[in-house]
Design a protein around this motif. Structure first.
Motif, PDB file in Angstrom:
ATOM      1  N   ALA A 102      98.927  75.410   7.809  1.00 19.29           N
ATOM      2  CA  ALA A 102      97.762  75.052   6.931  1.00 19.29           C
ATOM      3  C   ALA A 102      96.719  74.864   7.897  1.00 19.29           C
ATOM      4  CB  ALA A 102      98.100  73.708   6.260  1.00 19.29           C
ATOM      5  N   GLU A 103      96.712  74.100   9.010  1.00 20.37           N
ATOM      6  CA  GLU A 103      95.714  73.799   9.897  1.00 20.37           C
ATOM      7  C   GLU A 103      95.073  75.061  10.434  1.00 20.37           C
ATOM      8  OE1 GLU A 103      94.525  71.751  14.092  1.00 20.37           O
ATOM      9  OE2 GLU A 103      96.380  71.143  13.056  1.00 20.37           O
ATOM     10  N   LEU A 104      95.711  76.095  10.766  1.00 21.31           N
ATOM     11  CA  LEU A 104      95.156  77.409  11.215  1.00 21.31           C
ATOM     12  C   LEU A 104      94.690  78.325  10.090  1.00 21.31           C
ATOM     13  CD1 LEU A 104      94.659  79.233  13.536  1.00 21.31           C
ATOM     14  CD2 LEU A 104      97.025  79.971  13.296  1.00 21.31           C
ATOM     15  N   SER A 105      95.324  78.180   8.954  1.00 19.92           N
ATOM     16  CA  SER A 105      94.605  78.919   7.955  1.00 19.92           C
ATOM     17  C   SER A 105      93.268  78.443   7.479  1.00 19.92           C
ATOM     18  CB  SER A 105      95.622  78.779   6.473  1.00 19.92           C
ATOM     19  OG  SER A 105      96.591  79.557   6.658  1.00 19.92           O
ATOM     20  N   GLU A 106      93.143  76.946   7.536  1.00 18.61           N
ATOM     21  CA  GLU A 106      91.782  76.378   7.058  1.00 18.61           C
ATOM     22  C   GLU A 106      90.773  76.733   8.132  1.00 18.61           C
ATOM     23  OE1 GLU A 106      90.362  71.781   6.612  1.00 18.61           O
ATOM     24  OE2 GLU A 106      92.154  72.222   6.341  1.00 18.61           O
ATOM     25  N   VAL A 108      90.740  79.679  10.034  1.00 20.47           N
ATOM     26  CA  VAL A 108      90.414  81.183   9.892  1.00 20.47           C
ATOM     27  C   VAL A 108      89.606  81.028   8.456  1.00 20.47           C
ATOM     28  CG1 VAL A 108      91.502  83.074   9.075  1.00 20.47           C
ATOM     29  CG2 VAL A 108      92.564  81.916  10.879  1.00 20.47           C
ATOM     30  N   ASN A 109      89.961  80.362   7.515  1.00 22.98           N
ATOM     31  CA  ASN A 109      88.962  80.365   6.186  1.00 22.98           C
ATOM     32  C   ASN A 109      87.855  80.056   6.420  1.00 22.98           C
ATOM     33  OD1 ASN A 109      91.178  81.458   4.597  1.00 22.98           O
ATOM     34  ND2 ASN A 109      91.815  79.600   4.082  1.00 22.98           N
ATOM     35  N   GLN A 110      87.452  78.951   7.321  1.00 27.31           N
ATOM     36  CA  GLN A 110      85.968  78.463   7.400  1.00 27.31           C
ATOM     37  C   GLN A 110      85.403  79.336   8.368  1.00 27.31           C
ATOM     38  OE1 GLN A 110      86.852  74.608   9.561  1.00 27.31           O
ATOM     39  NE2 GLN A 110      87.326  73.609   7.770  1.00 27.31           N
ATOM     40  N   CYS A 119      81.582  79.525  15.970  1.00 24.00           N
ATOM     41  CA  CYS A 119      82.980  79.922  15.504  1.00 24.00           C
ATOM     42  C   CYS A 119      83.942  78.581  15.015  1.00 24.00           C
ATOM     43  CB  CYS A 119      83.605  80.812  16.434  1.00 24.00           C
ATOM     44  SG  CYS A 119      85.541  81.117  15.670  1.00 24.00           S
ATOM     45  N   PRO A 120      84.371  78.326  13.823  1.00 23.34           N
ATOM     46  CA  PRO A 120      84.749  77.169  13.605  1.00 23.34           C
ATOM     47  C   PRO A 120      86.188  77.071  14.215  1.00 23.34           C
ATOM     48  CG  PRO A 120      84.067  77.907  11.480  1.00 23.34           C
ATOM     49  CD  PRO A 120      83.627  78.882  12.659  1.00 23.34           C
ATOM     50  N   ILE A 121      86.818  78.208  14.542  1.00 21.99           N
ATOM     51  CA  ILE A 121      88.196  78.326  15.059  1.00 21.99           C
ATOM     52  C   ILE A 121      88.117  77.858  16.473  1.00 21.99           C
ATOM     53  CG2 ILE A 121      90.003  79.893  15.808  1.00 21.99           C
ATOM     54  CD1 ILE A 121      89.234  81.718  13.488  1.00 21.99           C
ATOM     55  N   SER A 129      86.776  70.042  15.270  1.00 21.86           N
ATOM     56  CA  SER A 129      86.924  70.201  13.766  1.00 21.86           C
ATOM     57  C   SER A 129      87.556  68.933  13.193  1.00 21.86           C
ATOM     58  CB  SER A 129      87.693  71.511  13.552  1.00 21.86           C
ATOM     59  OG  SER A 129      87.811  71.453  12.107  1.00 21.86           O
ATOM     60  N   CYS A 130      87.334  68.809  11.819  1.00 24.11           N
ATOM     61  CA  CYS A 130      87.843  67.863  11.222  1.00 24.11           C
ATOM     62  C   CYS A 130      88.804  68.007  10.405  1.00 24.11           C
ATOM     63  CB  CYS A 130      86.698  67.185  10.226  1.00 24.11           C
ATOM     64  SG  CYS A 130      86.130  68.336   9.138  1.00 24.11           S
ATOM     65  N   CYS A 131      89.398  69.374  10.714  1.00 22.23           N
ATOM     66  CA  CYS A 131      90.642  69.705   9.805  1.00 22.23           C
ATOM     67  C   CYS A 131      91.955  69.296  10.313  1.00 22.23           C
ATOM     68  CB  CYS A 131      90.246  71.104   9.341  1.00 22.23           C
ATOM     69  SG  CYS A 131      90.734  72.224  10.694  1.00 22.23           S
TER      70      CYS A 131
END
Length: 133
Positions: A102-106, A108-110, A119-121, A129-131
């Protein structure tokens, strides 16, 4: 049966078979020539261990299961307890992996990709990041 034939029959590497021999998990007999010789019961034990390992059991758990397999007085409840404990560990790992997914998906989506250095990643992996869950 020589170790190379055992490796082919079990799908185990020769290195793994030697390791299992060295730690006393499944030991072969030594022939007059010094080579390890495996009989059908040892081959079966190695196949059993291989299947246990495929299911993620540790070497120590494999040892316990192998002892239980060869114990005609075993209690199925002991086997079930060991397998149930391992299942709980797998379920905990699965939950942890789901969180990581879930964290990595978020992240990648950002990220919009492209030629921009933003790059948010990278920011997320840097703890910026706040995710984080």
């Amino acid at each position: 049966m020589k170790i190379g034939d055992v490796a082919k029959a079990t799908g185990l590497s020769i290195k793994s078979i030697r390791y299992y021999h060295d730690i006393g998990l499944v030991q072969a007999e030594r022939g007059d020539n010094g080579y390890r010789e495996y009989n059908s019961s040892q081959l079966e034990a190695l196949q059993f261990v291989q299947h246990c390992r495929e299911l993620g059991f540790s070497i120590e758990e494999c040892k316990d299961l192998l002892q239980l397999k060869h114990d005609p007085q075993r209690c199925a409840s002991d086997v079930k307890r060991l397998a149930s404990e391992h299942l709980k560990v797998l379920e905990q790992r699965m939950a942890s992996l789901a969180d990581l997914h879930a964290e990595l998906s978020e992240l990648v989506n950002q990220c919009h990709g492209g030629n921009s250095p933003d790059c948010p990643i990278i920011e997320g992996l840097s703890g910026k990041s706040c995710c984080h869950h």
